[in-house]
Design an enzyme around this catalytic site. Structure first.
Site, PDB file in Angstrom:
ATOM      1  N   CYS A   1       0.640  -1.277  -0.035  1.00 30.63           N
ATOM      2  CA  CYS A   1      -0.011   0.035   0.179  1.00 30.63           C
ATOM      3  C   CYS A   1       1.023   1.184  -0.099  1.00 30.63           C
ATOM      4  O   CYS A   1       1.862   1.497   0.835  1.00 30.63           O
ATOM      5  CB  CYS A   1      -0.918  -0.092   1.239  1.00 30.63           C
ATOM      6  SG  CYS A   1      -1.983   1.370   1.393  1.00 30.63           S
TER       7      CYS A   1
ATOM      8  N   CYS B   1       0.023   3.356   3.717  1.00 30.76           N
ATOM      9  CA  CYS B   1       0.602   2.728   4.834  1.00 30.76           C
ATOM     10  C   CYS B   1       1.616   1.701   4.881  1.00 30.76           C
ATOM     11  O   CYS B   1       1.988   1.067   5.843  1.00 30.76           O
ATOM     12  CB  CYS B   1      -0.789   2.364   5.621  1.00 30.76           C
ATOM     13  SG  CYS B   1      -1.315   0.656   5.109  1.00 30.76           S
TER      14      CYS B   1
ATOM     15  N   CYS C   1      -6.361  -2.329   0.658  1.00 33.38           N
ATOM     16  CA  CYS C   1      -5.574  -2.489   1.763  1.00 33.38           C
ATOM     17  C   CYS C   1      -6.452  -2.692   2.990  1.00 33.38           C
ATOM     18  O   CYS C   1      -7.161  -2.009   3.319  1.00 33.38           O
ATOM     19  CB  CYS C   1      -4.630  -1.196   1.992  1.00 33.38           C
ATOM     20  SG  CYS C   1      -3.753  -1.316   3.523  1.00 33.38           S
TER      21      CYS C   1
ATOM     22  N   CYS D   1      -5.535   0.250   5.802  1.00 31.24           N
ATOM     23  CA  CYS D   1      -6.041   1.382   5.994  1.00 31.24           C
ATOM     24  C   CYS D   1      -7.133   1.807   5.100  1.00 31.24           C
ATOM     25  O   CYS D   1      -7.803   2.910   4.906  1.00 31.24           O
ATOM     26  CB  CYS D   1      -4.998   2.557   5.536  1.00 31.24           C
ATOM     27  SG  CYS D   1      -4.603   2.430   3.737  1.00 31.24           S
TER      28      CYS D   1
ATOM     29  N   ASP E   1      22.014  -6.596 -17.746  1.00 31.07           N
ATOM     30  CA  ASP E   1      21.654  -7.678 -16.836  1.00 31.07           C
ATOM     31  C   ASP E   1      20.472  -8.554 -17.537  1.00 31.07           C
ATOM     32  O   ASP E   1      19.484  -8.082 -17.649  1.00 31.07           O
ATOM     33  CB  ASP E   1      21.578  -7.013 -15.542  1.00 31.07           C
ATOM     34  CG  ASP E   1      21.400  -8.370 -14.529  1.00 31.07           C
ATOM     35  OD1 ASP E   1      21.260  -9.523 -14.820  1.00 31.07           O
ATOM     36  OD2 ASP E   1      21.394  -8.000 -13.343  1.00 31.07           O
TER      37      ASP E   1
HETATM   38 ZN   LIG Z   1      -2.897   0.925   3.239  1.00 29.59          ZN
END
Ligand SMILES: [Zn+2]
Length: 468
Positions: free
Chosen positions: A212, A215, A234, A237, A360
């Site tokens: 997220c 948060c 999420c 939050c 790479d």
């Molecule tokens: Zn969140």
């Protein structure tokens, strides 16, 4: 009225553009660079000739296709516009694009400007240009050696757009993109897909942005459309996908793409979910410009893939499709597209490690090559080519392919011919960046040669599709 300095800059750059054309080079950045030396404000001045609006299109994947599609729509509508077509997406190439379309006095005006640029160039461009819209397709990591740069690039773009009147057009399904609104306060438009039949639930691809942005808790996904694009929330939050303004729904890939954008029906000769996103983004911009539905439909339906973006060649009666793959996500999407085509396939993979490809090559281990190693995938042969053909062959071997069907031919031309010697209904040529143009040249030469020998007569075979 432009100054003598500006007119000189334009004249010199136009001369250089002509010269490089005669020499057969694309030469897109150099004329602009010289013009900027003569008149450092040349880009700002010429950008003042845009009468309506300027659009900047950025993001990791799909920006070229999206920009080309928007250009096709504006063309269909009959608008005049500047477009940095040749893929010169640095500030010098964009300067060249403006000079190309300009008259010698720097006075010709255009209705729109359509500018495609790399994520890292956005802040630089915004110092000189004031677009109405910045469109962000998605953010993926391009190469392993760039890992970690993405977050700082995103931060720099946010800083550059903050405190402007720019409107953002954002991918509502990409958690790395959607938080621009909260962090900039700008007006945002969102495009995204409703659940589709092609979604997956398990998380087995290399995915970015699983955390997220508010948060840092791990995001929960109800479904993935592809890579980290999907329906997420999420649980810590409560953040989730924003509400869409332009919704893609009823997606069918047979393998040609058909779907609805709000109430507008779209069909395209393109293949692959990632291209459905490109179309959705282009249609969203067309809606913001205010272009009529029938114009949009016609433009998208008639838009043919360009070099490396599912470009097709007929070599005798053999159908060859060339695809650019430059990162794990791109390769995953190409393999997923291959899986929707039930024809028997010969696969060619050209892997280079030049600067343009990324030094790479370990990114090939991040891609889900295993997804096509099952016996019903229809892959009959694999030809590995390019400077790192050996690494490519090893990757396919570890994905579970029988060594017997893997051949290594580092020379591109020899590799392409070896691939075409195999039996298959469709030949897929997967190319990294610096193998794309040389391979494309060889394929078109072979196609021309074969048509000289044979009269066309070969009708494009319809792809047979699983489940239809
Ligand atoms: Zn969140």
């Amino acid at each position: 009225m432009q100054t003598i300095r500006t007119i000189t800059a334009i004249a010199v750059a136009k001369l250089l553009i002509c010269l490089s054309r005669i020499l057969g080079n694309q030469g897109t950045a150099f004329p602009g660079r010289i013009a900027r030396k003569i008149d450092p404000h040349i880009l700002q001045k010429l950008a003042g000739n845009v009468k309506e609006e300027m659009y900047i299109i950025t993001g990791t994947n799909g920006k070229t296709t999206t920009t080309n599609m928007i250009a096709r729509i504006l063309e269909e509508k009959g608008y005049s516009f500047v477009h940095n077509r040749a893929g010169a997406n640095m500030i010098t190439g964009i300067t060249t694009a403006f000079i190309k379309e300009s008259d010698i006095f720097g006075k010709r005006s255009f209705e729109y400007a359509l500018l495609e640029t790399d994520e890292a160039n956005v802040p630089l461009l915004l110092k000189e240009l004031t677009p109405r819209v910045v469109l962000i397709t998605n953010f993926f990591r391009d190469q392993l050696d760039r890992y970690g740069e993405l977050d700082s690039t995103i931060g720099l773009i946010k800083d550059a757009v903050r405190d402007t009147d720019i409107e953002l057009v954002l991918n509502a399904d990409d958690p790395l993109v959607v938080h621009f609104h909260n962090d900039t306060g700008l007006h945002c438009w969102y495009f995204g897909f409703e659940p589709t039949d092609y979604d997956v639930w398990e998380d087995d691809e290399s995915r970015e942005g699983r955390f997220c942005s508010f948060c840092a808790a791990e995001l929960q996904y109800e479904r993935f459309h592809y890579a980290q694009l999907g329906k997420f929330y999420c649980s810590n939050c409560g953040s989730h996908n924003p509400r869409r303004n332009f919704t893609g729904h009823n997606l069918r890939m047979t393998p040609e793409i058909r779907f609805m954008v709000n109430d507008l029906e779209i069909s395209s000769p393109y293949l692959g979910f990632y291209n459905a996103y490109n179309i959705l983004a282009a249609v969203s911009v067309a809606k913001l410009v205010g272009i009529q539905d029938d114009v949009v439909q016609k433009a998208i339906a008639s838009y043919q893939p360009r070099a490396g973006r599912m470009e097709q060649f007929m070599i005798g009666d053999k159908k060859a499709i060339q695809v650019l793959v430059k990162n794990p996500t791109g390769l995953n999407q190409t393999l997923a597209t291959l899986n929707t085509d039930v024809s028997s396939k010969a696969l060619f993979f050209a892997l280079n490690d030049n600067h343009g490809d990324g030094r790479d090559v370990s990114w090939i281990w991040d891609a889900q090559v295993e997804a096509i190693s099952c016996t019903d995938s229809g892959v009959k042969s694999i030809t590995c080519s390019g400077l790192r053909s050996g690494d490519a062959a090893l990757r396919f071997k570890y994905a579970g392919f029988d060594e017997e069907i893997i051949e290594v031919e580092s020379d591109l031309e020899a590799g392409i011919k070896a691939c075409l010697n195999n039996e298959a209904e469709v030949y897929y040529f997967l190319c990294t960046y610096t193998t794309l143009f040389p391979s494309g040249k060889i394929l078109s030469r072979l196609a021309r040669k074969s048509q000289g020998r044979k009269q066309p007569g070969h009708v494009r075979r319809k792809l047979t599709v699983r489940g239809e």
